[in-house]
Design an enzyme around this catalytic site. Structure first.
Site, PDB file in Angstrom:
ATOM      1  CG  ASN A   7      -1.816   1.150   1.344  1.00 51.59           C
ATOM      2  OD1 ASN A   7      -1.396   2.280   1.114  1.00 51.59           O
ATOM      3  ND2 ASN A   7      -3.067   0.912   1.696  1.00 51.59           N
ATOM      4  CG  ASP A   9      -3.103   4.621   0.748  1.00 48.56           C
ATOM      5  OD1 ASP A   9      -3.151   4.475  -0.488  1.00 48.56           O
ATOM      6  OD2 ASP A   9      -3.946   4.142   1.539  1.00 48.56           O
ATOM      7  CG  HIS A  10       0.669   6.371   4.790  1.00 48.96           C
ATOM      8  ND1 HIS A  10      -0.239   7.373   5.034  1.00 48.96           N
ATOM      9  CD2 HIS A  10       0.094   5.220   5.230  1.00 48.96           C
ATOM     10  CE1 HIS A  10      -1.317   6.855   5.623  1.00 48.96           C
ATOM     11  NE2 HIS A  10      -1.131   5.553   5.741  1.00 48.96           N
ATOM     12  NE  ARG A  18       7.832  21.261   3.158  1.00 50.68           N
ATOM     13  CZ  ARG A  18       9.145  21.461   3.252  1.00 50.68           C
ATOM     14  NH1 ARG A  18       9.864  21.581   2.172  1.00 50.68           N
ATOM     15  NH2 ARG A  18       9.712  21.522   4.422  1.00 50.68           N
ATOM     16  CG  HIS A  43      -8.238   4.194   1.051  1.00 53.91           C
ATOM     17  ND1 HIS A  43      -8.402   4.088   2.413  1.00 53.91           N
ATOM     18  CD2 HIS A  43      -9.432   4.570   0.573  1.00 53.91           C
ATOM     19  CE1 HIS A  43      -9.649   4.401   2.736  1.00 53.91           C
ATOM     20  NE2 HIS A  43     -10.300   4.701   1.627  1.00 53.91           N
ATOM     21  NE  ARG A  45      -9.425   8.508   4.468  1.00 59.84           N
ATOM     22  CZ  ARG A  45      -9.673   7.641   5.456  1.00 59.84           C
ATOM     23  NH1 ARG A  45      -8.912   6.583   5.600  1.00 59.84           N
ATOM     24  NH2 ARG A  45     -10.654   7.857   6.296  1.00 59.84           N
ATOM     25  NE  ARG A  49      -7.733  11.499   5.539  1.00 61.01           N
ATOM     26  CZ  ARG A  49      -8.290  11.000   6.641  1.00 61.01           C
ATOM     27  NH1 ARG A  49      -7.577  10.227   7.447  1.00 61.01           N
ATOM     28  NH2 ARG A  49      -9.528  11.264   6.951  1.00 61.01           N
ATOM     29  CG  HIS A  50      -3.622   8.890   1.719  1.00 56.01           C
ATOM     30  ND1 HIS A  50      -4.457   8.190   0.883  1.00 56.01           N
ATOM     31  CD2 HIS A  50      -3.889   8.436   2.972  1.00 56.01           C
ATOM     32  CE1 HIS A  50      -5.185   7.353   1.598  1.00 56.01           C
ATOM     33  NE2 HIS A  50      -4.883   7.484   2.888  1.00 56.01           N
ATOM     34  CD  GLU A  70      -7.462  -0.032   1.229  1.00 58.42           C
ATOM     35  OE1 GLU A  70      -7.895   0.836   1.995  1.00 58.42           O
ATOM     36  OE2 GLU A  70      -6.417  -0.653   1.429  1.00 58.42           O
ATOM     37  CB  THR A 100      -5.679   4.694   9.617  1.00 58.65           C
ATOM     38  OG1 THR A 100      -5.566   3.615   8.678  1.00 58.65           O
ATOM     39  CG2 THR A 100      -5.745   4.108  11.017  1.00 58.65           C
ATOM     40  CB  THR A 101      -9.480   1.862   7.350  1.00 56.62           C
ATOM     41  OG1 THR A 101      -9.048   2.576   6.194  1.00 56.62           O
ATOM     42  CG2 THR A 101     -10.836   1.253   7.101  1.00 56.62           C
ATOM     43  CD  GLU A 151      -7.124  -6.253   3.110  1.00 53.40           C
ATOM     44  OE1 GLU A 151      -7.255  -6.195   1.877  1.00 53.40           O
ATOM     45  OE2 GLU A 151      -6.342  -5.524   3.751  1.00 53.40           O
ATOM     46  CG  HIS A 194      -5.378  -1.469   9.292  1.00 54.54           C
ATOM     47  ND1 HIS A 194      -4.933  -0.832  10.406  1.00 54.54           N
ATOM     48  CD2 HIS A 194      -5.911  -0.512   8.501  1.00 54.54           C
ATOM     49  CE1 HIS A 194      -5.208   0.461  10.304  1.00 54.54           C
ATOM     50  NE2 HIS A 194      -5.794   0.685   9.162  1.00 54.54           N
ATOM     51  N   GLY A 195      -1.880  -2.437   9.869  1.00 57.25           N
ATOM     52  CA  GLY A 195      -1.004  -2.322  11.036  1.00 57.25           C
ATOM     53  C   GLY A 195       0.111  -3.345  11.107  1.00 57.25           C
ATOM     54  N   GLY A 216       1.173  -1.336   4.365  1.00 58.06           N
ATOM     55  CA  GLY A 216       1.565  -0.024   3.882  1.00 58.06           C
ATOM     56  C   GLY A 216       2.375   0.793   4.857  1.00 58.06           C
ATOM     57  CG  HIS A 217       1.837   3.680   8.839  1.00 56.71           C
ATOM     58  ND1 HIS A 217       2.494   3.404  10.019  1.00 56.71           N
ATOM     59  CD2 HIS A 217       1.809   5.031   8.726  1.00 56.71           C
ATOM     60  CE1 HIS A 217       2.823   4.530  10.604  1.00 56.71           C
ATOM     61  NE2 HIS A 217       2.417   5.537   9.847  1.00 56.71           N
TER      62      HIS A 217
HETATM   63  N1  PXP Z   1      -5.883  -3.140   4.159  1.00 53.17           N
HETATM   64  C1  PXP Z   1      -6.841  -2.192   4.179  1.00 53.17           C
HETATM   65  C2  PXP Z   1      -8.214  -2.575   3.748  1.00 53.17           C
HETATM   66  C3  PXP Z   1      -6.549  -0.880   4.584  1.00 53.17           C
HETATM   67  O1  PXP Z   1      -7.527   0.050   4.625  1.00 53.17           O
HETATM   68  C4  PXP Z   1      -5.219  -0.551   4.919  1.00 53.17           C
HETATM   69  C5  PXP Z   1      -4.876   0.853   5.294  1.00 53.17           C
HETATM   70  O2  PXP Z   1      -5.168   1.708   4.255  1.00 53.17           O
HETATM   71  C6  PXP Z   1      -4.257  -1.567   4.864  1.00 53.17           C
HETATM   72  C7  PXP Z   1      -4.609  -2.847   4.492  1.00 53.17           C
HETATM   73  C8  PXP Z   1      -2.824  -1.304   5.170  1.00 53.17           C
HETATM   74  O3  PXP Z   1      -2.678  -0.913   6.497  1.00 53.17           O
HETATM   75  P1  PXP Z   1      -1.294  -0.336   6.987  1.00 53.17           P
HETATM   76  O4  PXP Z   1      -1.037   0.905   6.210  1.00 53.17           O
HETATM   77  O5  PXP Z   1      -1.516  -0.093   8.433  1.00 53.17           O
HETATM   78  O6  PXP Z   1      -0.259  -1.406   6.716  1.00 53.17           O
END
Ligand code: PXP
Length: 244
Positions: A7, A9-10, A18, A43, A45, A49-50, A70, A100-101, A151, A194-195, A216-217
Site C-alpha cells: 500500500n 498511500d503514505h 509540501r 486508497h 479517500r 488526503r493522500h 481501496e 486511518t480505517t 480482507e 492493517h497495522g 503499507g504504513h
Molecule cells: N488493508 C486495508 C483494507 C486498509 O484500509 C489498509 C490501510 O489503508 C491496509 C490494508 C494497510 O494498512 P497499513 O497501512 O496499516 O499497513
C-alpha cells in the site's frame, strides 16, 4: 504462495505535506514491483488526503502487477472504479474524522445496499473484496452479497501487540485464524492487513488459508531507515519464512 500487496498511500501523505509532486507514489509502486510486491494497493479517500485521482490514472498506466483499489461504498468511488476497471476493489468503511480505517465494514447491516453496489463492479471484471473484522456474521454477509474476497482487519491484533496486551493479542489472533478458515470453507478468498509490521506479520502469514497480505504504513516508515526496496524484501522474507 502468499501474496504481498504493498500500500503506497503514505508516499502520497509525505508528498502532500509540501503540496508538490515529490515523492511520487507511482515511482514507489514501481520500486515495490521490483522488490517483489505481487500487487499495489491505493486508497482514494473522499477527502483525497493522500492518494489523488491523478495517482490512480498514473498507477493504471504504469503498473505491471495488479492494482487493488481501496474505496468507500459511495457513488463517486463506484464511478471512478467503473472507469478504470482495476484488477481488484476493496470496499472499506470511511469516516472523515478518522486517521486511518478504524474498523471493518458492517456488511450485515447493509446487505441489500452493498449487494447492489458491488454488482456492477463484478460485471466489469473487478474482483470485489470486503474489509471486515474477524466476525462470522460479517463473513457470512460478505459471502451472501457476492464478494469474491474478504480482507480481515488485523489492526486490533497489531494494536494489542504494540501495547503489550498479549492475552488479548493472542485471543484476537486465534479469532483471525478461525475466521480465515471459516471464510475459506465458504469459498471466499481470504486476505488480511492493517497495522502489520516485521514483529506481527509472521503469525498471520502462517495461517494456511490466507492468500494475500496488504501492508503499507510500516513499510513506508521503514523505507526512511532502510530504503523501500530492502524494507519490502525483508517483509517478503519474513512472510515466506512463516509460510514455510
Ligand atoms: N488493508 C486495508 C483494507 C486498509 O484500509 C489498509 C490501510 O489503508 C491496509 C490494508 C494497510 O494498512 P497499513 O497501512 O496499516 O499497513
Amino acid at each position: 504462495m502468499l501474496r504481498l500487496g504493498v500500500n503506497i498511500d503514505h508516499v502520497a501523505t509525505v508528498r502532500n505535506a509540501r503540496g508538490g509532486a515529490y515523492p511520487d507514489p507511482v515511482r514507489a509502486a514501481k520500486v515495490a514491483e521490483q522488490a517483489g510486491a505481487d500487487g499495489i494497493t491505493a486508497h482514494l479517500r473522499e477527502d483525497r488526503r493522500h492518494i489523488m485521482d491523478e495517482d490512480i490514472d498514473g498507477l493504471m498506466d504504469a503498473l505491471s502487477v495488479p492494482l487493488n483499489f481501496e474505496m468507500a461504498a459511495t457513488d463517486e468511488m463506484q464511478a471512478i472504479a467503473l472507469r478504470h476497471k482495476p484488477h481488484a476493489v476493496c470496499i472499506v468503511p470511511e469516516k472523515r474524522e478518522e486517521r486511518t480505517t478504524e474498523g471493518g465494514l458492517e456488511v450485515s447491516r447493509e446487505e441489500n445496499k452493498l449487494a447492489h453496489f458491488i454488482a456492477p463492479l463484478r460485471e466489469v471484471g473487478c474482483r470485489v473484496s470486503i474489509f471486515i473484522a474477524a466476525d462470522a456474521r460479517q463473513i457470512e454477509a460478505a459471502n451472501r452479497i457476492g464478494a469474491q474476497v474478504i480482507e480481515l482487519h488485523t489492526g486490533a491484533y497489531c494494536d494489542f501487540h504494540a501495547e503489550g496486551r498479549f492475552d488479548e493479542r493472542d485471543a484476537e489472533l486465534e479469532r483471525l485464524r478461525d475466521m480465515s478458515a471459516f471464510a475459506h470453507s465458504l469459498g471466499l478468498e481470504v486476505h488480511a492487513g492493517h497495522g502489520l509490521t516485521y514483529e506481527t506479520v509472521q503469525s498471520v502469514a502462517a495461517f494456511p488459508k490466507v492468500k494475500e497480505l496488504n501492508i503499507g504504513h510500516f513499510l513506508i516508515g521503514e523505507a526512511i531507515f532502510a530504503g523501500l526496496d530492502p524494507a519490502i524484501r525483508e517483509m517478503r522474507r519474513l512472510m515466506d519464512e512463516a509460510r514455510a
